[in-house]
Design a protein around this motif. Structure first.
Motif, PDB file in Angstrom:
ATOM      1  N   ASP A 235       0.724  -1.271  -0.019  1.00  0.00           N
ATOM      2  CA  ASP A 235       0.120  -0.444   0.176  1.00  0.00           C
ATOM      3  C   ASP A 235       0.788   1.607  -0.175  1.00  0.00           C
ATOM      4  O   ASP A 235       0.397   3.202  -0.191  1.00  0.00           O
ATOM      5  CB  ASP A 235      -0.811  -0.171   0.912  1.00  0.00           C
ATOM      6  CG  ASP A 235      -1.914  -1.159   1.021  1.00  0.00           C
ATOM      7  OD1 ASP A 235      -2.829  -1.059   0.201  1.00  0.00           O
ATOM      8  OD2 ASP A 235      -2.289  -1.588   2.020  1.00  0.00           O
ATOM      9  N   LYS A 236       1.706   1.041   0.576  1.00  0.00           N
ATOM     10  CA  LYS A 236       2.678   2.792   0.956  1.00  0.00           C
ATOM     11  C   LYS A 236       4.141   2.122   1.084  1.00  0.00           C
ATOM     12  O   LYS A 236       4.353   0.514   1.652  1.00  0.00           O
ATOM     13  CB  LYS A 236       2.464   2.966   1.464  1.00  0.00           C
ATOM     14  CG  LYS A 236       2.209   2.607   3.445  1.00  0.00           C
ATOM     15  CD  LYS A 236       1.909   3.185   4.733  1.00  0.00           C
ATOM     16  CE  LYS A 236       0.829   3.683   4.254  1.00  0.00           C
ATOM     17  NZ  LYS A 236      -0.436   2.063   4.358  1.00  0.00           N
ATOM     18  N   GLY A 237       4.996   2.916   0.222  1.00  0.00           N
ATOM     19  CA  GLY A 237       6.673   2.559   0.358  1.00  0.00           C
ATOM     20  C   GLY A 237       7.559   4.123   1.047  1.00  0.00           C
ATOM     21  O   GLY A 237       6.887   4.571   1.100  1.00  0.00           O
TER      22      GLY A 237
ATOM     23  N   ASN B 188       2.248   6.359  -1.760  1.00  0.00           N
ATOM     24  CA  ASN B 188       1.399   5.316  -2.104  1.00  0.00           C
ATOM     25  C   ASN B 188       0.751   5.098  -2.940  1.00  0.00           C
ATOM     26  O   ASN B 188       1.490   4.598  -4.193  1.00  0.00           O
ATOM     27  CB  ASN B 188       0.295   6.031  -1.170  1.00  0.00           C
ATOM     28  CG  ASN B 188       0.452   7.006  -2.375  1.00  0.00           C
ATOM     29  OD1 ASN B 188      -0.113   6.745  -3.207  1.00  0.00           O
ATOM     30  ND2 ASN B 188      -1.340   7.774  -1.751  1.00  0.00           N
ATOM     31  N   VAL B 189       0.353   3.322  -2.311  1.00  0.00           N
ATOM     32  CA  VAL B 189      -0.264   2.801  -3.955  1.00  0.00           C
ATOM     33  C   VAL B 189      -0.205   3.566  -5.322  1.00  0.00           C
ATOM     34  O   VAL B 189      -0.842   3.191  -6.633  1.00  0.00           O
ATOM     35  CB  VAL B 189      -1.231   1.983  -3.797  1.00  0.00           C
ATOM     36  CG1 VAL B 189      -2.449   2.154  -3.343  1.00  0.00           C
ATOM     37  CG2 VAL B 189      -0.878   0.659  -5.104  1.00  0.00           C
ATOM     38  N   GLN B 190      -1.100   5.241  -5.448  1.00  0.00           N
ATOM     39  CA  GLN B 190      -2.373   5.567  -6.203  1.00  0.00           C
ATOM     40  C   GLN B 190      -0.107   6.797  -6.850  1.00  0.00           C
ATOM     41  O   GLN B 190      -1.130   7.884  -7.450  1.00  0.00           O
ATOM     42  CB  GLN B 190      -2.580   6.886  -5.347  1.00  0.00           C
ATOM     43  CG  GLN B 190      -4.396   6.153  -5.273  1.00  0.00           C
ATOM     44  CD  GLN B 190      -4.451   5.682  -4.191  1.00  0.00           C
ATOM     45  OE1 GLN B 190      -3.113   5.931  -3.113  1.00  0.00           O
ATOM     46  NE2 GLN B 190      -4.597   4.231  -3.958  1.00  0.00           N
TER      47      GLN B 190
ATOM     48  N   VAL C 115       4.809   0.040  13.061  1.00  0.00           N
ATOM     49  CA  VAL C 115       3.521  -0.760  12.460  1.00  0.00           C
ATOM     50  C   VAL C 115       2.290  -0.458  13.458  1.00  0.00           C
ATOM     51  O   VAL C 115       1.125  -0.566  13.050  1.00  0.00           O
ATOM     52  CB  VAL C 115       4.185  -2.374  13.459  1.00  0.00           C
ATOM     53  CG1 VAL C 115       2.679  -3.261  13.641  1.00  0.00           C
ATOM     54  CG2 VAL C 115       4.862  -2.812  12.837  1.00  0.00           C
ATOM     55  N   MET C 116       2.866   0.354  14.080  1.00  0.00           N
ATOM     56  CA  MET C 116       1.289   0.733  15.141  1.00  0.00           C
ATOM     57  C   MET C 116       0.986   2.400  14.369  1.00  0.00           C
ATOM     58  O   MET C 116      -0.929   2.805  14.479  1.00  0.00           O
ATOM     59  CB  MET C 116       1.967   1.699  16.321  1.00  0.00           C
ATOM     60  CG  MET C 116       2.562   0.550  17.498  1.00  0.00           C
ATOM     61  SD  MET C 116       2.560   0.665  20.088  1.00  0.00           S
ATOM     62  CE  MET C 116       4.162   1.889  19.466  1.00  0.00           C
ATOM     63  N   ARG C 117       2.059   3.043  13.777  1.00  0.00           N
ATOM     64  CA  ARG C 117       1.165   4.565  13.385  1.00  0.00           C
ATOM     65  C   ARG C 117       0.780   4.026  12.418  1.00  0.00           C
ATOM     66  O   ARG C 117      -0.364   5.058  11.387  1.00  0.00           O
ATOM     67  CB  ARG C 117       2.096   5.369  13.005  1.00  0.00           C
ATOM     68  CG  ARG C 117       2.964   5.933  13.869  1.00  0.00           C
ATOM     69  CD  ARG C 117       4.108   7.038  13.929  1.00  0.00           C
ATOM     70  NE  ARG C 117       3.385   7.803  12.923  1.00  0.00           N
ATOM     71  CZ  ARG C 117       4.757   8.478  12.269  1.00  0.00           C
ATOM     72  NH1 ARG C 117       6.076   8.454  12.148  1.00  0.00           N
ATOM     73  NH2 ARG C 117       4.002   9.641  11.276  1.00  0.00           N
ATOM     74  N   LEU C 118       1.042   2.930  11.688  1.00  0.00           N
ATOM     75  CA  LEU C 118       1.171   2.996  10.328  1.00  0.00           C
ATOM     76  C   LEU C 118      -0.276   1.894   9.728  1.00  0.00           C
ATOM     77  O   LEU C 118      -1.334   1.068   9.101  1.00  0.00           O
ATOM     78  CB  LEU C 118       1.468   2.585   9.001  1.00  0.00           C
ATOM     79  CG  LEU C 118       2.544   3.937   8.906  1.00  0.00           C
ATOM     80  CD1 LEU C 118       3.743   3.463   7.677  1.00  0.00           C
ATOM     81  CD2 LEU C 118       2.135   4.971   8.083  1.00  0.00           C
ATOM     82  N   LYS C 119      -0.836   1.120  10.856  1.00  0.00           N
ATOM     83  CA  LYS C 119      -1.404  -0.571  11.113  1.00  0.00           C
ATOM     84  C   LYS C 119      -1.519  -1.021  10.147  1.00  0.00           C
ATOM     85  O   LYS C 119      -2.117  -1.807   9.796  1.00  0.00           O
ATOM     86  CB  LYS C 119      -2.665   0.671  11.072  1.00  0.00           C
ATOM     87  CG  LYS C 119      -2.639   1.137  12.115  1.00  0.00           C
ATOM     88  CD  LYS C 119      -4.605   1.616  12.161  1.00  0.00           C
ATOM     89  CE  LYS C 119      -4.818   1.961  13.707  1.00  0.00           C
ATOM     90  NZ  LYS C 119      -6.480   2.897  13.313  1.00  0.00           N
ATOM     91  N   LEU C 120       0.054  -1.205   9.773  1.00  0.00           N
ATOM     92  CA  LEU C 120       0.652  -2.701   8.941  1.00  0.00           C
ATOM     93  C   LEU C 120       0.380  -4.114   9.450  1.00  0.00           C
ATOM     94  O   LEU C 120       1.019  -4.353  10.963  1.00  0.00           O
ATOM     95  CB  LEU C 120       2.250  -2.034   8.247  1.00  0.00           C
ATOM     96  CG  LEU C 120       2.335  -1.167   7.835  1.00  0.00           C
ATOM     97  CD1 LEU C 120       4.080  -0.551   7.891  1.00  0.00           C
ATOM     98  CD2 LEU C 120       2.291  -0.486   7.040  1.00  0.00           C
ATOM     99  N   CYS C 121       0.087  -4.624   8.603  1.00  0.00           N
ATOM    100  CA  CYS C 121      -0.071  -6.240   8.807  1.00  0.00           C
ATOM    101  C   CYS C 121       1.152  -6.688   8.184  1.00  0.00           C
ATOM    102  O   CYS C 121       1.435  -7.652   8.909  1.00  0.00           O
ATOM    103  CB  CYS C 121      -1.218  -6.842   7.548  1.00  0.00           C
ATOM    104  SG  CYS C 121      -3.350  -5.864   8.225  1.00  0.00           S
ATOM    105  N   SER C 122       1.431  -6.207   6.905  1.00  0.00           N
ATOM    106  CA  SER C 122       2.829  -7.099   6.214  1.00  0.00           C
ATOM    107  C   SER C 122       3.431  -5.996   6.429  1.00  0.00           C
ATOM    108  O   SER C 122       3.248  -5.101   5.496  1.00  0.00           O
ATOM    109  CB  SER C 122       2.375  -7.824   4.574  1.00  0.00           C
ATOM    110  OG  SER C 122       1.814  -9.060   4.513  1.00  0.00           O
TER     111      SER C 122
ATOM    112  N   VAL D 210       8.772  -1.039   2.457  1.00  0.00           N
ATOM    113  CA  VAL D 210       7.020  -1.418   2.165  1.00  0.00           C
ATOM    114  C   VAL D 210       6.748  -1.943   3.126  1.00  0.00           C
ATOM    115  O   VAL D 210       7.203  -3.138   3.937  1.00  0.00           O
ATOM    116  CB  VAL D 210       7.163  -2.055   1.258  1.00  0.00           C
ATOM    117  CG1 VAL D 210       8.048  -0.961  -0.002  1.00  0.00           C
ATOM    118  CG2 VAL D 210       7.334  -3.874   1.271  1.00  0.00           C
ATOM    119  N   GLY D 211       5.045  -1.910   3.154  1.00  0.00           N
ATOM    120  CA  GLY D 211       4.116  -2.219   4.096  1.00  0.00           C
ATOM    121  C   GLY D 211       2.085  -2.095   3.349  1.00  0.00           C
ATOM    122  O   GLY D 211       2.157  -1.275   2.680  1.00  0.00           O
TER     123      GLY D 211
END
Length: 602
Positions: free
Chosen positions: A150-152, A169-171, A218-225, A243-244
């Motif tokens: 989604d973002k990098g 971001n992905v856009q 992870v906490m700020r961006l709520k990343l799963c992967s 990337v996440g």
């Protein structure tokens, strides 16, 4: 990485043009009967690899059994050059012999193909000269799309700590809030892990990972992967790719990490090259600004002796008095004469130069005053001399000390009366011009020896300007050398952009008996013959034999030592100017001025 496989050996296609044939200098050498010396080549065009036969009549090229004149290669193509068979691979063949291809194989192959195509596109953008900022955005956009993130973020390693240089971001939009952040705020654990170990990290379920679930990112961006890989070049950590994805658990697997790592290793090489180009551009811009400040027309100089010359020239140029230019051969006396003319009220008139030491005595009178038809054997037509040609402008008489004594009398009369009489004529002609003379000879000694007329000396030497030799202009040598290098590289269309640190030291140590003319000739030869982008001492023919010692005035020796010492401290700090200033206990602006005045490009 795309490659051609021949006889069990893989030849990566890493160049814009890869030659194939029996020639020992070919990139892919095939010594078989029926293979021509230059049989074919593969050219990278955008993200496509194009095979072009070079001798189609005598040495045909077959692709998958069909003769071709030009062919865009695809993965698995069989290429035959005479009896030799090569196979084109766009990605490594990881399938097991005899095992049927599965959907997973196809998926992995497609991922690898996408990665290589994006890497090729990234290389093309670099080749088109984009700046580092645009290059980082292009790299990150490719990475986000390649990985499905989604973002990098690209984090660059800097002397004051890692910082986020690009966030997308992905856009394909810039995440403005993340730019310029200290990398530690992005993540206090994942990035630091990669920085310390130089190894890639993959976190499939970041929110529930015991080791990294407290990571700031992870906490700020709520990343799963999450995936993070280093950007390294020759052991140097340039930065990281991070990337996440915030909605898919286990999006990234080992195959994705491996693909991203391969992409990162190639991208690091390209990024390093782009950073070098960007640094050269910045230094060239700074150099142009310094040269602009220290130029006096076409003359360049910052030492006290040259500043004094400029001061006198500026005052005498607006007058009409005769000027005598003194200095060793090659110090730039003609440039000084041209600058006098350019700044004088006669600047709209002609500037005519005559080298008095380059002509035989029998021809010099005709060159100075002209002649009439039939005046002597070979005089088939009237000819005007330099005095008439310079009417309304400036006549520059170079090497006046070499003028024969018989002509000195006629020159003195012309200067006193402002009239000349062509050879073979009896009618005087009035002339209106300014005379600027130059010599490397000590005219006062020549007068004592009876080789030069004293009255002519005082007629020419109403005002004298002496150009110092290059060996006494230590702080100007590198500045002039860079200016000449830029000019020679443009004129010869060569990609040479600077000097190595050893070359800069050699430039400062050499005595320069031929002065600026010698410097220009050495640089021109080096630019023409070097294979690199920076000139070395060997390119300039400045080996140890030429670097002999000399006695310097104390102030000059102190300044030269200080410059060398600053260079050494800069080298110890890897070129970091802020650190060097801190170690030396000086204001950073002192180091920046030192760099601008002549230190080699970082």
């Amino acid at each position: 990485m795309a490659a051609l496989v021949f006889a069990g050996q893989s030849f990566p296609l890493v160049r814009k043009l890869t030659s194939i044939g029996a020639d020992p200098d070919a990139d892919i050498v095939i010594r078989q009967a029926g293979v021509a010396e230059g049989h074919a080549h593969v050219r990278l065009e955008g993200d496509a690899y194009v095979l072009v036969p070079l001798e189609p009549r005598d040495a045909p090229v077959l692709v998958n059994g069909r003769s071709v004149k030009r062919h865009t290669l695809e993965h698995g193509d069989e290429v035959r050059l005479g009896p030799a068979t090569l196979r084109f691979q766009l990605w490594p063949d990881t399938s097991t012999a005899g095992r049927p291809t599965t959907k997973r194989d196809t998926s992995q192959a497609n991922e690898a193909l996408a990665a290589y195509r994006r890497l090729a596109a990234f290389s093309t953008k670099l080749a088109h000269g984009v700046d580092v900022g645009a290059l980082l955005e292009a790299l990150l956009d490719e990475v986000v799309e390649l990985t499905g993130a989604d973002k990098g973020f690209i984090v660059l390693a800097r002397s004051d700590g890692p910082r986020v240089a690009s966030a997308r971001n992905v856009q394909r939009e810039t995440i403005q809030s993340a730019l310029g952040e200290v990398a530690g705020q992005l993540s206090d654990s994942i990035l630091q892990r990669v920085i310390s170990t130089r190894q890639p990290v993959i976190v499939s379920d970041a929110l529930h990972d015991a080791q990294f679930n407290a990571s700031v990112s992870v906490m700020r961006l709520k990343l799963c992967s999450v995936m993070c890989v280093p950007l390294q070049f020759r052991g140097e950590l340039l930065g990281l790719i991070y990337v996440g994805n915030d909605n898919v658990v286990s999006l990234f697997d080992d195959q994705a990490l491996e693909t991203l790592s391969v992409f990162a290793s190639q991208a690091a090489l390209l990024l390093h090259a782009a950073q070098q180009v960007d640094a050269l551009k910045q230094d060239n811009t700074a150099l142009r600004e310094v040269i602009a400040e220290q130029k006096f027309g076409d003359l360049i100089g910052a030492c006290d002796a040259m500043r004094e010359v400029f001061r006198k020239l500026d005052r005498v140029a607006t007058t009409d008095i005769s000027v005598l230019l003194l200095g060793e051969t090659g110090t730039g006396k003609e440039l000084l004469a041209r600058e006098l003319h350019r700044r004088s009220p006669r600047h709209a008139g002609p500037f005519v130069a005559l080298n008095c030491g380059a002509l035989p005595e029998s021809l010099m009178e005709s060159e100075l005053f002209g002649h009439r038809r039939g005046a002597f054997t070979g005089a088939v037509a009237d000819k005007i001399g330099c005095f008439q040609a310079a009417h309304g402008g400036t006549l520059f008489l170079d090497e006046i000390g070499e003028m024969p004594a018989t002509l000195q009398v006629k020159l003195l009369r012309a200067l006193q009366e402002r009239v000349i009489t062509p050879v073979g004529d009896t009618k005087p002609i009035a002339v209106d011009l300014r005379v600027v003379a130059a010599t490397h000879v000590d005219l006062e000694q020549a007068i004592k020896a009876g080789r030069f007329r004293e009255d002519l000396y005082y007629r020419l030497n109403v005002m004298s300007l002496e150009l110092p030799p290059l060996r006494r202009r230590d702080e100007d040598v590198v500045l002039i050398a860079r200016f000449l290098l830029d000019k020679c590289a443009r004129d010869l269309d060569r990609p040479v952009r600077g000097f190595t640190r050893d070359a800069v030291i050699a430039l400062r140590k050499h005595l320069w008996p031929g002065n600026i003319r010698e410097l220009e000739n050495r640089i021109k030869k080096g630019v023409l013959l070097t294979d690199g982008v920076e000139l070395t001492p060997d390119d300039l023919d400045l080996g140890d034999a030429q670097l002999v010692g000399r006695v310097l005035p104390l102030a000059e020796a102190r300044e030269a030592w200080q410059r060398r010492y600053i260079d050494e401290v800069l080298a110890l700090n890897g070129g970091n100017r802020t650190k060097a200033a801190r170690d030396l206990g000086v204001d950073p602006r002192t180091i920046f001025r030192h760099v601008a005045q002549g230190r080699d490009e970082e």
